[in-house]
Design a protein around this motif. Structure first.
Motif, mmCIF file in Angstrom:
data_model
loop_
_atom_site.group_PDB
_atom_site.id
_atom_site.type_symbol
_atom_site.label_atom_id
_atom_site.label_comp_id
_atom_site.label_asym_id
_atom_site.label_seq_id
_atom_site.Cartn_x
_atom_site.Cartn_y
_atom_site.Cartn_z
ATOM 1 N N ILE A 47 0.798 -1.234 0.000
ATOM 2 C CA ILE A 47 0.000 0.000 0.000
ATOM 3 C C ILE A 47 0.824 1.274 0.000
ATOM 4 O O ILE A 47 0.268 2.364 0.040
ATOM 5 C CB ILE A 47 -0.963 0.033 1.204
ATOM 6 C CG1 ILE A 47 -0.205 0.105 2.527
ATOM 7 C CG2 ILE A 47 -1.921 -1.127 1.160
ATOM 8 C CD1 ILE A 47 -1.063 0.408 3.724
ATOM 9 N N GLY A 48 2.134 1.178 -0.014
ATOM 10 C CA GLY A 48 2.970 2.372 0.058
ATOM 11 C C GLY A 48 3.507 2.550 1.465
ATOM 12 O O GLY A 48 3.115 1.847 2.391
ATOM 13 N N CYS A 49 4.387 3.502 1.629
ATOM 14 C CA CYS A 49 5.142 3.620 2.873
ATOM 15 C C CYS A 49 4.670 4.740 3.794
ATOM 16 O O CYS A 49 5.399 5.127 4.699
ATOM 17 C CB CYS A 49 6.616 3.827 2.549
ATOM 18 S SG CYS A 49 7.302 2.515 1.555
ATOM 19 N N SER A 67 7.540 -3.808 7.688
ATOM 20 C CA SER A 67 8.989 -3.618 7.755
ATOM 21 C C SER A 67 9.297 -2.266 8.372
ATOM 22 O O SER A 67 9.391 -1.254 7.671
ATOM 23 C CB SER A 67 9.607 -3.708 6.362
ATOM 24 O OG SER A 67 9.475 -5.005 5.861
ATOM 25 N N GLU A 68 9.437 -2.258 9.682
ATOM 26 C CA GLU A 68 9.745 -1.036 10.410
ATOM 27 C C GLU A 68 10.319 -1.428 11.764
ATOM 28 O O GLU A 68 9.987 -2.472 12.315
ATOM 29 C CB GLU A 68 8.479 -0.205 10.600
ATOM 30 C CG GLU A 68 8.736 1.120 11.263
ATOM 31 C CD GLU A 68 7.476 1.943 11.392
ATOM 32 O OE1 GLU A 68 7.439 2.777 12.300
ATOM 33 O OE2 GLU A 68 6.540 1.756 10.607
ATOM 34 N N ASP A 69 11.157 -0.560 12.288
ATOM 35 C CA ASP A 69 11.715 -0.772 13.615
ATOM 36 C C ASP A 69 10.588 -0.641 14.641
ATOM 37 O O ASP A 69 9.925 0.395 14.692
ATOM 38 C CB ASP A 69 12.815 0.255 13.888
ATOM 39 C CG ASP A 69 13.574 -0.021 15.170
ATOM 40 O OD1 ASP A 69 13.259 -1.028 15.846
ATOM 41 O OD2 ASP A 69 14.482 0.768 15.481
ATOM 42 N N PRO A 70 10.335 -1.657 15.454
ATOM 43 C CA PRO A 70 9.245 -1.576 16.432
ATOM 44 C C PRO A 70 9.419 -0.409 17.412
ATOM 45 O O PRO A 70 8.436 0.110 17.932
ATOM 46 C CB PRO A 70 9.314 -2.915 17.165
ATOM 47 C CG PRO A 70 10.064 -3.821 16.280
ATOM 48 C CD PRO A 70 10.974 -2.969 15.461
ATOM 49 N N ARG A 71 10.646 0.023 17.632
ATOM 50 C CA ARG A 71 10.866 1.148 18.553
ATOM 51 C C ARG A 71 10.403 2.470 17.953
ATOM 52 O O ARG A 71 10.177 3.427 18.683
ATOM 53 C CB ARG A 71 12.336 1.233 18.935
ATOM 54 C CG ARG A 71 12.789 0.011 19.741
ATOM 55 C CD ARG A 71 14.255 0.047 19.978
ATOM 56 N NE ARG A 71 14.897 -0.223 18.679
ATOM 57 C CZ ARG A 71 16.183 -0.102 18.441
ATOM 58 N NH1 ARG A 71 16.990 0.316 19.380
ATOM 59 N NH2 ARG A 71 16.688 -0.378 17.266
ATOM 60 N N ARG A 72 10.261 2.532 16.628
ATOM 61 C CA ARG A 72 9.834 3.768 15.983
ATOM 62 C C ARG A 72 8.327 3.840 15.799
ATOM 63 O O ARG A 72 7.807 4.847 15.328
ATOM 64 C CB ARG A 72 10.503 3.912 14.622
ATOM 65 C CG ARG A 72 11.991 4.156 14.740
ATOM 66 C CD ARG A 72 12.648 4.194 13.405
ATOM 67 N NE ARG A 72 12.271 5.393 12.678
ATOM 68 C CZ ARG A 72 12.695 5.662 11.465
ATOM 69 N NH1 ARG A 72 13.488 4.828 10.831
ATOM 70 N NH2 ARG A 72 12.318 6.769 10.851
ATOM 71 N N SER A 73 7.615 2.782 16.124
ATOM 72 C CA SER A 73 6.165 2.796 15.957
ATOM 73 C C SER A 73 5.524 3.579 17.090
ATOM 74 O O SER A 73 6.080 3.717 18.176
ATOM 75 C CB SER A 73 5.614 1.375 15.914
ATOM 76 O OG SER A 73 5.655 0.801 17.187
ATOM 77 N N GLY A 122 2.937 13.205 6.823
ATOM 78 C CA GLY A 122 3.378 12.877 5.481
ATOM 79 C C GLY A 122 4.709 12.170 5.414
ATOM 80 O O GLY A 122 5.203 11.887 4.345
ATOM 81 N N ARG A 123 5.325 11.874 6.506
ATOM 82 C CA ARG A 123 6.660 11.271 6.501
ATOM 83 C C ARG A 123 6.613 9.860 5.970
ATOM 84 O O ARG A 123 5.762 9.076 6.347
ATOM 85 C CB ARG A 123 7.214 11.277 7.925
ATOM 86 C CG ARG A 123 8.518 10.534 8.038
ATOM 87 C CD ARG A 123 9.568 11.369 8.636
ATOM 88 N NE ARG A 123 10.826 10.656 8.569
ATOM 89 C CZ ARG A 123 11.697 10.647 9.526
ATOM 90 N NH1 ARG A 123 11.476 11.328 10.605
ATOM 91 N NH2 ARG A 123 12.823 10.004 9.387
ATOM 92 N N SER A 179 12.520 3.099 2.582
ATOM 93 C CA SER A 179 13.637 3.664 1.840
ATOM 94 C C SER A 179 13.188 4.192 0.486
ATOM 95 O O SER A 179 13.715 5.166 -0.004
ATOM 96 C CB SER A 179 14.726 2.611 1.663
ATOM 97 O OG SER A 179 14.196 1.491 0.992
ATOM 98 N N SER A 180 12.228 3.565 -0.128
ATOM 99 C CA SER A 180 11.688 4.053 -1.398
ATOM 100 C C SER A 180 10.281 3.500 -1.570
ATOM 101 O O SER A 180 9.956 2.449 -1.036
ATOM 102 C CB SER A 180 12.570 3.600 -2.559
ATOM 103 O OG SER A 180 12.542 2.198 -2.640
ATOM 104 N N PRO A 181 9.436 4.212 -2.318
ATOM 105 C CA PRO A 181 8.092 3.705 -2.541
ATOM 106 C C PRO A 181 8.138 2.474 -3.437
ATOM 107 O O PRO A 181 9.091 2.277 -4.178
ATOM 108 C CB PRO A 181 7.373 4.868 -3.230
ATOM 109 C CG PRO A 181 8.453 5.669 -3.836
ATOM 110 C CD PRO A 181 9.665 5.479 -2.948
ATOM 111 N N PRO A 182 7.128 1.637 -3.365
ATOM 112 C CA PRO A 182 7.124 0.456 -4.219
ATOM 113 C C PRO A 182 7.029 0.863 -5.680
ATOM 114 O O PRO A 182 6.384 1.842 -6.022
ATOM 115 C CB PRO A 182 5.877 -0.302 -3.773
ATOM 116 C CG PRO A 182 5.027 0.703 -3.103
ATOM 117 C CD PRO A 182 5.948 1.737 -2.536
ATOM 118 N N THR A 183 7.724 0.104 -6.514
ATOM 119 C CA THR A 183 7.689 0.408 -7.936
ATOM 120 C C THR A 183 6.538 -0.343 -8.561
ATOM 121 O O THR A 183 6.338 -1.522 -8.307
ATOM 122 C CB THR A 183 9.004 -0.002 -8.615
ATOM 123 O OG1 THR A 183 9.223 -1.395 -8.368
ATOM 124 C CG2 THR A 183 10.166 0.802 -8.076
#
Length: 182
Positions: A91-93, A121-127, A138-139, A143-147
């Motif tokens: 669904i995007g990042c 796929s994210e660091d659980p400490r940043r959630s 909007g952040r 690393s990049s949006p899905p192609t």
């Protein structure tokens, strides 16, 4: 009920998901569906699981995935478990949109008596739930949006002089194909 498997790339999220899928097939009294980005899990899960490649259906936003899940449930009330592998690739990042999607999934699962499990796929400490920190709406956390490459539309059939497919021979007239008997 909803389950979120969260971790950095290479932390074993998909392996945990595969184990959960195979356990659900053994224990569930209904159908099991797995939505994946690409066809990676074909040989890792049992044949009893309905594998869905989100790219084949053009799912690229949270709203599209919500509609897809709603349509799956409307078409089959026997679905008891839904697994979503790699939510950000599907669904995007956008973290805010993903959090809103997860909360929608929790309500949808509770209302329809099903379990939804997803990997992020994210660091659980940043959630937000993990450390209480939040990011601007909007952040982007990937690393990049899905192609998503959309193949060009072929104009071969429409550029032919007739409306028929150029590979098909034109039909003979009735008088030559079927002679009349007098």
């Amino acid at each position: 009920m909803i389950h979120v498997i969260m971790g950095l790339k290479g932390s074993g999220k998909t392996k945990k998901l595969i184990d959960a899928i195979n356990a659900a097939v053994a224990d569930a009294h209904g159908d099991v569906v797995c939505i994946e980005y690409g066809k990676k899990l074909t040989y890792d899960v049992t044949y009893k699981v309905r594998l869905v490649d989100s790219r084949e259906y053009g799912i690229s936003t949270p709203d599209m995935l919500k509609g897809f899940l709603s349509g799956l449930h409307a078409g089959n009330f026997d679905i008891t478990n839904v697994f979503i592998d790699n939510l950000y690739k599907t669904i995007g990042c956008d973290k805010a949109a993903a959090e809103e999607f997860v909360s929608w999934c929790a309500k949808f699962a509770a209302d329809n008596n099903m379990e939804i499990t997803m990997t992020i796929s994210e660091d659980p400490r940043r959630s937000r739930r993990g450390s209480g920190s939040s990011a601007p709406a909007g952040r982007r956390w990937c690393s990049s949006p899905p192609t998503r490459s959309i193949p060009p539309i072929s104009t071969r059939a429409t550029s032919a002089p007739s409306a028929r497919c150029p590979a098909w021979p034109s039909a003979p007239s009735r008088s030559t194909a079927f002679p009349r008997i007098s």
